[in-house]
Design an enzyme around this catalytic site. Structure first.
Site, short mmCIF file in Angstrom:
data_model
loop_
_atom_site.label_atom_id
_atom_site.label_comp_id
_atom_site.label_asym_id
_atom_site.label_seq_id
_atom_site.Cartn_x
_atom_site.Cartn_y
_atom_site.Cartn_z
N GLU A 1 0.82 -1.21 0.00
CA GLU A 1 0.00 0.00 0.00
C GLU A 1 0.86 1.26 0.00
O GLU A 1 0.54 2.25 -0.66
CB GLU A 1 -0.93 0.00 1.21
CG GLU A 1 -1.97 -1.12 1.21
CD GLU A 1 -1.42 -2.47 1.67
OE1 GLU A 1 -2.19 -3.45 1.68
OE2 GLU A 1 -0.23 -2.54 2.04
N THR B 1 16.77 -40.69 -6.04
CA THR B 1 17.08 -39.55 -6.91
C THR B 1 18.51 -39.10 -6.71
O THR B 1 19.22 -38.77 -7.67
CB THR B 1 16.10 -38.39 -6.63
OG1 THR B 1 14.77 -38.81 -6.90
CG2 THR B 1 16.42 -37.18 -7.49
N GLY C 1 10.88 -39.43 -6.96
CA GLY C 1 10.44 -40.50 -7.83
C GLY C 1 9.06 -41.01 -7.48
O GLY C 1 8.41 -40.52 -6.53
N GLY C 2 8.61 -42.01 -8.24
CA GLY C 2 7.24 -42.49 -8.11
C GLY C 2 6.89 -43.09 -6.77
O GLY C 2 5.78 -42.92 -6.27
N ALA D 1 4.00 -41.45 -4.44
CA ALA D 1 2.78 -42.19 -4.06
C ALA D 1 2.59 -42.16 -2.55
O ALA D 1 1.46 -42.00 -2.06
CB ALA D 1 2.88 -43.62 -4.56
#
Length: 507
Positions: free
Chosen positions: A85, A238, A332-333, A337
């Site tokens: 502002e 990873t 990763g997967g 999950a």
């Protein structure tokens, strides 16, 4: 329309054209459209500070004259800088008088800081349109009451201004501060799952090779996502396969902390993430895993945190207590999950490359979720599609933005948790405790602060906890105390800083 910004003026593209209004109903519709357009604009410019203002909200302000001219804009650049502002009023100058200020969120004036409210009042603003009330309970409605008490007309979208286009404008205000709102209500940091996959849903070949699935433009967008986050989290796999650096280069934002989540602690002795010269790395693991390797990482300056039960929910609750606002998952997967099943993922960014690699055993971005029927599939909310170079970026929320007002402990409840807390102690500022009763900011927030060092200059402390612990030794002129302050200042983490003062000192 002509947009004034300080002494400069330039054209601002707006869907609203200024023209004479023939009827009251048309005037009402046009006015709502104009209000909605400027509220969306306030949210849009507020988003420029994402990552820099963390752990505080993203604030934007647009000042428009009665003739529909945008006179000034401003947004909070980073925590500790001028309020949005204030910047908008400075840009608008004399055009502020009699104008309307559009705010994506109610100002967060607190602890005696009334700069945002004062700027609007003193500039002669007569009307304020607020996209959403402040989501944190101790600030909710305070600035609105203060502005109305000063005689300004304040219209809150969804309360005083109701229509379909106003609801869309309000949603833009919710989305720009979704991390703060999600975190304040769910007690875990706002988490985004990001991955790149081929057209047939693979994140690597059967051999594990994944460089590069997405285009350079998409990778630059990933750097931007990193720059908007407090931390990036990956799994041990990873680290072993990709040896990433996880920097925010080219993104223009700050550099997030790197987090590695590994149950077995089966990690390489040499990795890019163990270089903490530019940014810290934290490894979270199962209690007792590879003690000798833990010591090796500690010698490199890598922080190791052990959990009795290592799962995404426990880990995210822990980092919530350390003050993290938003976390980007680039895992990763299998870990993806697990995070989705734990309910800690709030949003998904999927980069889909126009490539097909096939392979029955080639990995996919999300592992087994236990679903056996299509009716069990998780639907994204507020889905967006965007072409990035040759790739398609699909994003959306897994969980809706929750109710704005979180339930937080009262002062009495806070005292019951920690009787040592004295909210209004006169000698020092009020430090937020680690359970973070006021939303996002805590002693353990991973954001450096600058405080006066007593000689007129400013010293940088790695966190509020570092400064808080060192402050206990103010006025103590003893070598052991000075040594302790130095240990606190250079502690690798807020937790280490909290333990650094535990020495026997006689004075």
């Amino acid at each position: 329309m002509v947009l004034f910004s300080g002494t400069k003026s330039y054209f601002y593209s707006s869907p609203i054209l200024c023209k004479s209004i023939a009827s009251n109903s048309n005037h009402s519709h046009a006015a709502h459209s104009l209000d909605a357009a400027y509220i969306k604009r306030a949210a849009q410019i507020a988003d420029n500070s994402a990552g820099f203002s963390s752990p505080h909200p993203n604030f934007g302000c647009v000042i428009a004259t009665t003739s529909g001219i945008v006179a000034g804009e401003g947004y909070l650049y980073a925590q500790g800088t001028k309020a949005a502002e204030v910047l908008a009023v400075e840009a608008a100058g004399g055009f502020s008088k009699g104008s309307t200020a559009y705010l994506n969120m109610e100002p967060g004036d607190c602890h005696g800081d009334q700069s945002a409210v004062s700027a609007l009042v003193q500039a002669g603003i007569t009307r304020v349109v607020v996209g959403i009330r402040h989501p944190l309970q101790h600030l909710h409605g305070n600035a609105i009451r203060s502005l109305r008490g000063q005689g300004l007309q304040v219209d809150v979208v969804g309360e005083d201004l109701k229509s379909k286009i106003m609801e869309e404008a309000r949603k833009s205000c919710l989305l720009v501060n979704a991390p703060l709102i999600h975190r304040a209500t769910s007690q875990v940091p706002f988490s985004v799952l990001k991955y790149a996959m081929t057209l047939d849903g693979k994140i690597a070949t059967t051999s594990g090779h994944a460089t590069w699935i997405s285009s350079k433009k998409s990778r630059n967008r990933v750097f931007e996502l990193r720059g908007r986050s407090d931390a990036i989290i990956v799994g041990g796999n990873t680290v072993r396969k990709d040896n990433p650096r996880l920097t925010a280069r080219h993104g223009g934002g700050h550099t997030p902390i790197r987090i590695v989540m590994t149950q077995t602690f089966n990690l390489p002795e040499e990795a890019n993430l163990w270089d903490i010269s530019d940014v810290s790395t934290i490894v979270v693991t199962q209690r007792g895993a590879r003690r000798s390797f833990q010591k090796l990482l500690a010698s490199k300056g890598v922080e190791v945190v052990e959990f009795d039960i290592l799962n995404p929910r426990e880990v995210m609750e822990y980092f919530h207590d350390r003050g993290y606002l938003s976390i980007l998952w680039e895992c990763g997967g299998t870990l993806a999950a697990s995070a989705i099943s734990s309910g800690v993922i709030h949003k998904v960014f999927a980069f889909v490359a126009p490539k097909i690699i096939g392979g029955k055993n080639a990995p996919s971005p999300v592992g087994e979720l236990g679903m056996v029927e299509m009716s069990q599939a998780l639907d994204l909310i507020d889905v967006c599609f965007e072409q990035v170079g040759p790739d398609m970026l699909i994003s959306g929320f897994l969980q809706p933005v929750p109710d704005l007002v979180p339930v937080i402990p009262s002062e009495d409840e806070t005292f019951a948790i920690d009787p040592s807390i004295t909210p209004y102690e006169s000698r020092i500022i009020f430090f937020y405790k680690t359970w973070d009763p006021y939303g996002a900011f805590s002693n353990f927030s991973p954001h450096p602060i600058q405080m006066p060092d007593g000689s007129g200059a400013y010293a940088t402390w790695s966190s509020v906890e570092h400064y808080y612990q060192a402050h206990k030794f103010v006025g103590v002129d003893e070598p052991v105390a000075k040594d302790c302050v130095e240990k606190i200042k250079f502690a690798k983490s807020p937790e280490e800083a909290a333990d650094a003062h535990k020495v026997r000192v006689s004075w």
